[in-house]
Motif scaffolding. Structure first.
Motif, PDB file in Angstrom:
ATOM      1  N   THR A 292     -17.493 -11.924   6.004  1.00 38.51           N
ATOM      2  CA  THR A 292     -18.653 -11.147   6.452  1.00 38.51           C
ATOM      3  C   THR A 292     -19.265 -11.722   7.726  1.00 38.51           C
ATOM      4  OG1 THR A 292     -20.116 -12.463   5.034  1.00 38.51           O
ATOM      5  CG2 THR A 292     -19.163 -10.462   4.072  1.00 38.51           C
ATOM      6  N   LEU A 293     -18.609 -12.670   8.356  1.00 33.40           N
ATOM      7  CA  LEU A 293     -19.151 -13.281   9.571  1.00 33.40           C
ATOM      8  C   LEU A 293     -19.161 -12.275  10.716  1.00 33.40           C
ATOM      9  CD1 LEU A 293     -17.299 -16.744   9.573  1.00 33.40           C
ATOM     10  CD2 LEU A 293     -19.513 -16.166   8.554  1.00 33.40           C
ATOM     11  N   ASP A 294     -20.240 -12.280  11.491  1.00 33.15           N
ATOM     12  CA  ASP A 294     -20.243 -11.456  12.688  1.00 33.15           C
ATOM     13  C   ASP A 294     -19.555 -12.215  13.822  1.00 33.15           C
ATOM     14  OD1 ASP A 294     -22.096 -13.261  13.861  1.00 33.15           O
ATOM     15  OD2 ASP A 294     -23.807 -12.079  13.191  1.00 33.15           O
ATOM     16  N   ALA A 295     -19.416 -11.584  14.980  1.00 28.49           N
ATOM     17  CA  ALA A 295     -18.652 -12.170  16.080  1.00 28.49           C
ATOM     18  C   ALA A 295     -19.254 -13.487  16.551  1.00 28.49           C
ATOM     19  CB  ALA A 295     -18.576 -11.179  17.240  1.00 28.49           C
ATOM     20  N   THR A 296     -20.577 -13.567  16.579  1.00 29.54           N
ATOM     21  CA  THR A 296     -21.231 -14.806  17.020  1.00 29.54           C
ATOM     22  C   THR A 296     -20.980 -15.933  16.040  1.00 29.54           C
ATOM     23  OG1 THR A 296     -22.959 -13.571  18.170  1.00 29.54           O
ATOM     24  CG2 THR A 296     -23.439 -15.863  17.608  1.00 29.54           C
ATOM     25  N   GLU A 297     -21.105 -15.649  14.736  1.00 28.81           N
ATOM     26  CA  GLU A 297     -20.859 -16.665  13.712  1.00 28.81           C
ATOM     27  C   GLU A 297     -19.405 -17.114  13.723  1.00 28.81           C
ATOM     28  OE1 GLU A 297     -24.151 -15.474  10.294  1.00 28.81           O
ATOM     29  OE2 GLU A 297     -22.249 -14.389  10.380  1.00 28.81           O
ATOM     30  N   LEU A 298     -18.477 -16.168  13.900  1.00 27.12           N
ATOM     31  CA  LEU A 298     -17.061 -16.519  13.941  1.00 27.12           C
ATOM     32  C   LEU A 298     -16.763 -17.445  15.109  1.00 27.12           C
ATOM     33  CD1 LEU A 298     -14.206 -16.158  12.795  1.00 27.12           C
ATOM     34  CD2 LEU A 298     -13.962 -14.144  14.258  1.00 27.12           C
ATOM     35  N   ALA A 299     -17.357 -17.179  16.262  1.00 33.42           N
ATOM     36  CA  ALA A 299     -17.151 -18.029  17.433  1.00 33.42           C
ATOM     37  C   ALA A 299     -17.669 -19.440  17.173  1.00 33.42           C
ATOM     38  CB  ALA A 299     -17.846 -17.423  18.649  1.00 33.42           C
ATOM     39  N   ARG A 300     -18.824 -19.545  16.512  1.00 27.94           N
ATOM     40  CA  ARG A 300     -19.369 -20.868  16.189  1.00 27.94           C
ATOM     41  C   ARG A 300     -18.459 -21.626  15.232  1.00 27.94           C
ATOM     42  NH1 ARG A 300     -25.381 -18.671  14.770  1.00 27.94           N
ATOM     43  NH2 ARG A 300     -26.222 -18.537  16.894  1.00 27.94           N
ATOM     44  N   VAL A 301     -18.001 -20.928  14.190  1.00 27.62           N
ATOM     45  CA  VAL A 301     -17.145 -21.571  13.194  1.00 27.62           C
ATOM     46  C   VAL A 301     -15.844 -22.034  13.840  1.00 27.62           C
ATOM     47  CG1 VAL A 301     -15.735 -21.108  11.150  1.00 27.62           C
ATOM     48  CG2 VAL A 301     -18.144 -20.410  11.202  1.00 27.62           C
ATOM     49  N   ARG A 302     -15.265 -21.200  14.665  1.00 26.71           N
ATOM     50  CA  ARG A 302     -14.033 -21.555  15.360  1.00 26.71           C
ATOM     51  C   ARG A 302     -14.226 -22.828  16.168  1.00 26.71           C
ATOM     52  NH1 ARG A 302     -12.283 -21.172  20.422  1.00 26.71           N
ATOM     53  NH2 ARG A 302     -10.080 -20.728  20.864  1.00 26.71           N
ATOM     54  N   ARG A 303     -15.350 -22.913  16.882  1.00 29.34           N
ATOM     55  CA  ARG A 303     -15.633 -24.036  17.764  1.00 29.34           C
ATOM     56  C   ARG A 303     -15.981 -25.299  16.982  1.00 29.34           C
ATOM     57  NH1 ARG A 303     -19.979 -21.974  20.176  1.00 29.34           N
ATOM     58  NH2 ARG A 303     -21.416 -23.067  18.798  1.00 29.34           N
ATOM     59  N   ASP A 304     -16.756 -25.162  15.909  1.00 25.16           N
ATOM     60  CA  ASP A 304     -17.358 -26.325  15.260  1.00 25.16           C
ATOM     61  C   ASP A 304     -16.550 -26.876  14.088  1.00 25.16           C
ATOM     62  OD1 ASP A 304     -19.398 -25.939  17.060  1.00 25.16           O
ATOM     63  OD2 ASP A 304     -20.716 -24.914  15.629  1.00 25.16           O
ATOM     64  N   TYR A 305     -15.640 -26.064  13.508  1.00 23.12           N
ATOM     65  CA  TYR A 305     -14.914 -26.501  12.323  1.00 23.12           C
ATOM     66  C   TYR A 305     -13.433 -26.794  12.579  1.00 23.12           C
ATOM     67  CZ  TYR A 305     -18.690 -25.341   9.053  1.00 23.12           C
ATOM     68  OH  TYR A 305     -19.870 -25.318   8.356  1.00 23.12           O
ATOM     69  N   LEU A 306     -12.843 -26.185  13.579  1.00 28.09           N
ATOM     70  CA  LEU A 306     -11.394 -26.242  13.726  1.00 28.09           C
ATOM     71  C   LEU A 306     -10.965 -27.221  14.805  1.00 28.09           C
ATOM     72  CD1 LEU A 306     -10.523 -22.429  13.503  1.00 28.09           C
ATOM     73  CD2 LEU A 306     -10.767 -24.101  11.642  1.00 28.09           C
ATOM     74  N   SER A 307      -9.829 -27.856  14.585  1.00 27.23           N
ATOM     75  CA  SER A 307      -9.225 -28.736  15.577  1.00 27.23           C
ATOM     76  C   SER A 307      -8.690 -27.896  16.737  1.00 27.23           C
ATOM     77  CB  SER A 307      -8.075 -29.515  14.943  1.00 27.23           C
ATOM     78  OG  SER A 307      -6.979 -28.638  14.690  1.00 27.23           O
ATOM     79  N   PRO A 308      -8.296 -28.516  17.857  1.00 22.92           N
ATOM     80  CA  PRO A 308      -7.744 -27.725  18.970  1.00 22.92           C
ATOM     81  C   PRO A 308      -6.586 -26.823  18.570  1.00 22.92           C
ATOM     82  CG  PRO A 308      -8.273 -29.927  19.738  1.00 22.92           C
ATOM     83  CD  PRO A 308      -8.512 -29.928  18.252  1.00 22.92           C
ATOM     84  N   LEU A 309      -5.615 -27.343  17.820  1.00 19.89           N
ATOM     85  CA  LEU A 309      -4.507 -26.484  17.385  1.00 19.89           C
ATOM     86  C   LEU A 309      -4.971 -25.456  16.359  1.00 19.89           C
ATOM     87  CD1 LEU A 309      -1.243 -28.614  17.061  1.00 19.89           C
ATOM     88  CD2 LEU A 309      -1.819 -26.870  18.737  1.00 19.89           C
ATOM     89  N   GLY A 310      -5.935 -25.835  15.525  1.00 20.03           N
ATOM     90  CA  GLY A 310      -6.484 -24.877  14.575  1.00 20.03           C
ATOM     91  C   GLY A 310      -7.115 -23.686  15.281  1.00 20.03           C
ATOM     92  N   ARG A 311      -7.841 -23.937  16.381  1.00 17.48           N
ATOM     93  CA  ARG A 311      -8.458 -22.845  17.145  1.00 17.48           C
ATOM     94  C   ARG A 311      -7.393 -21.955  17.782  1.00 17.48           C
ATOM     95  NH1 ARG A 311     -11.702 -27.246  19.111  1.00 17.48           N
ATOM     96  NH2 ARG A 311     -10.603 -27.177  21.115  1.00 17.48           N
ATOM     97  N   ILE A 312      -6.379 -22.575  18.357  1.00 16.06           N
ATOM     98  CA  ILE A 312      -5.349 -21.796  19.049  1.00 16.06           C
ATOM     99  C   ILE A 312      -4.571 -20.927  18.070  1.00 16.06           C
ATOM    100  CG2 ILE A 312      -3.167 -21.985  20.314  1.00 16.06           C
ATOM    101  CD1 ILE A 312      -4.393 -24.449  21.705  1.00 16.06           C
ATOM    102  N   ILE A 313      -4.225 -21.474  16.914  1.00 16.89           N
ATOM    103  CA  ILE A 313      -3.481 -20.678  15.932  1.00 16.89           C
ATOM    104  C   ILE A 313      -4.337 -19.532  15.410  1.00 16.89           C
ATOM    105  CG2 ILE A 313      -2.538 -20.767  13.585  1.00 16.89           C
ATOM    106  CD1 ILE A 313      -1.188 -23.369  14.342  1.00 16.89           C
ATOM    107  N   LEU A 314      -5.636 -19.757  15.241  1.00 15.66           N
ATOM    108  CA  LEU A 314      -6.521 -18.651  14.858  1.00 15.66           C
ATOM    109  C   LEU A 314      -6.440 -17.532  15.897  1.00 15.66           C
ATOM    110  CD1 LEU A 314      -8.776 -17.505  13.011  1.00 15.66           C
ATOM    111  CD2 LEU A 314     -10.417 -18.676  14.498  1.00 15.66           C
TER     112      LEU A 314
END
Length: 567
Positions: A292-314
């Motif tokens: 249920t995350l909106d686009a802003t929340e998804l961007a934050r989660v991507r940035r704050d929780y995932l490693s560099p490769l984790g972000r790229i694979i997402l």
């Protein structure tokens, strides 16, 4: 500039496969090993797969491995891609993907500590310089039961970027290479590629992507820190407490888990927002699909929780997870009823049991000939020899192709196949896939064809944790980050054993947590066929990522599966 189109054979118009029966494959399991004696300077891969594993060298009458002890920057300097280029070339594979550390071998078999020095042009690994340590007391990091993986390993491949669909990247906002280090950059691709014109069936499509700069958002308080409570903003962020119990290599994971928690808490506090209430966290990753995350929340989660490769694979898997593309618009499910059933199983569980595949007997005969005496050596073995009957069957199975194309959001590539032999005797030490793991490749599909009856207890079946394919893992970089404890997996997921009769098969997403069962008294022979979203591996190659996209020692096909060409 317009890139040169990649050319590869395309499958002909689709048809329905023919059903048939087949007798048991003779494995010769009781015969003595006929493996040729090793020679001084030979190399082999152990503890992993036939294209990626711990490097072992035959020296002075015995096999030994290299302990990549030391901090990451130390061992990476002495065990870099030039080493992989030499080893992979000596093994007969076309290219090197990269290096890594894997689970240790026996301490008595350590050949060298720290690594080796190669310039990448040596004819064989014996031309490289080893930091020899035989005869010395082994360092604690090099013991068999060490708490962190330290075995120097390589990943090899039979694929080159020119054989994949072309990907053109708009780098107006930032260079593509910057996405690895900058969490505010992401990769976004258009839903549909430029397709080859009709009549040019040998051409691949061209995909258009761009590097996109996300808004900084710092200081834009979605919720005040005071509203979060005494712990402050982000205090509950990151993996939940007790997450360490999920991992096999717990000592190696303590700092990684702490780092994710710190990053989530510090970023949230600096930005003035709390952990999004719709965020579903687990010990090993996030469930962002259907969130249920909106686009802003998804961007934050991507940035704050995932490693560099984790972000790229997402980013690369966005059209598969439904964050973008046809699945986001609800247009992905295939029209054919049989294909829709396979698709729905993949979507729901990450695995689809296909039953009897209707393979012609010639497929079994060709596969047996491809393996030949490799089944007699008592070792994991593979063959990428051509199987013409299998290729005809793959071209003709419209149900399978439709389900796979829909799962990948409309565009897929069938990369290739190989025949694999698992010996009757396996252990977690000799076959590291015996640990619960994911393949550190994001969303991809593998079709397994059983060449002999596989007993659920004695036949070393694949086991899968159903529904775990939906996880977005915190990390994708290191071996220990993707190996999970049996207790955690069985408490968190429903697990199933993929066993059945000769000629049956199953399709599963290797982003699921899965394992090869080490216990059992019977060998297993299978054909493994691999698929990815069509643009993904081209982007992986452009970024120079050490990911198995596609896996290495297959027979390359590189068939594009998707919509028809432009008129």
């Amino acid at each position: 500039a317009q890139q040169q189109r990649r050319r590869a054979r395309a499958p002909p118009p689709l048809a329905t496969a023919t059903m048939g029966a087949a007798p048991r494959l003779a494995l010769g399991a009781l015969l003595a090993s006929l493996a040729a004696a090793a020679s001084e300077g030979d190399v082999r891969l152990a503890g992993g797969n036939t294209d990626a594993g711990r490097v072992e060298v035959y020296r002075e009458g015995r096999w030994g491995w290299i302990c990549a002890d030391g901090a990451n920057d130390e061992w990476q300097r002495s065990w870099g891609k030039p080493v992989a280029e030499v080893v992979c070339r000596q093994l007969g594979l076309r290219a090197a993907v990269g290096t890594m550390r894997m689970a240790n071998g026996k301490a008595d078999d350590v050949l060298a500590v720290v690594g080796a020095s190669c310039n990448g042009t040596e004819a064989s690994f014996s031309g490289c310089q080893l930091s020899l340590a035989r005869g010395d007391a082994p360092r604690s990091a090099c013991l068999e039961d060490a708490t962190q993986p330290a075995a120097a390993a390589v990943r090899c491949t039979n694929f080159v970027p020119e054989e994949q669909p072309a990907v053109e990247v708009d780098e107006t906002q930032a260079p593509l290479s910057a996405v690895i280090r900058d969490p505010y950059l992401r990769i976004a691709c258009k839903d549909d590629p430029l397709l080859p014109r009709k009549g040019a069936e040998a051409e691949m499509p061209t995909f258009s992507c761009a590097v996109v700069q996300e808004p900084q958002q710092r200081g834009e308080a979605a919720e005040s820190c005071a509203a979060v409570g005494a712990g402050g903003c982000g205090a509950e962020g990151g993996p939940p407490e007790g997450a360490i119990d999920a991992f096999v290599f717990q000592e190696a994971m303590r700092e990684d888990l702490a780092a994710v928690r710190r990053r989530a808490a510090e970023a949230a506090a600096a930005g003035g927002y709390a952990t999004p209430p719709g965020l579903r966290r687990s010990a090993v990753g996030l469930e962002l699909e259907n969130s249920t995350l909106d686009a802003t929340e998804l961007a934050r989660v991507r940035r704050d929780y995932l490693s560099p490769l984790g972000r790229i694979i997402l980013d690369l898997d966005a059209s598969v997870t439904g964050l973008t593309g046809q699945k986001a618009g609800g247009k992905s499910a295939p029209a054919e009823a049989a294909a829709e059933r396979v698709y729905e199983q993949l979507q729901g569980a990450g695995v689809a049991w296909l039953g009897d595949l209707g393979l012609p007997e010639e497929v079994h005969e060709e596969a047996a000939a491809a393996l030949g005496d490799k089944v007699l050596g008592g070792q994991l073995a593979a063959s990428s020899q051509a199987l013409p009957s299998l290729e005809r069957w793959l071209r003709g199975n419209s149900t399978l192709q439709a389900a796979i194309v829909a799962y990948f959001g409309g565009h897929a590539v069938l990369h290739g196949y190989k025949v694999v032999h698992l010996p009757a005797t396996l252990s977690a030490k000799s076959f590291i896939s015996a640990h619960w793991h994911h393949d550190r490749a994001g969303r991809r599909l593998k079709l397994f064809v059983l060449l002999n009856d596989v007993d659920p207890e004695e036949g070393h079946p694949t086991q899968v944790a159903e529904g775990s394919h939906r996880l977005t893992y915190y990390w994708q970089e290191e071996f220990q980050q993707s190996r999970y404890s049996d207790d955690y997996v069985r408490k968190s997921f429903r697990t199933s054993r993929l066993a059945g009769k000769r000629g049956s098969g199953y399709l599963f997403d290797t982003n699921t947590i899965h394992r090869g069962t080490p216990e059992g008294s019977q060998g297993r022979n299978v054909i493994v066929i691999e698929y990815h979203q069509a643009a993904k591996c081209g982007l992986v190659a452009k970024l120079g990522l050490n990911l198995p996209c596609p896996s290495g020692d297959q027979r390359p096909l590189n068939w594009y599966l998707g919509s028809g060409a432009d008129a």
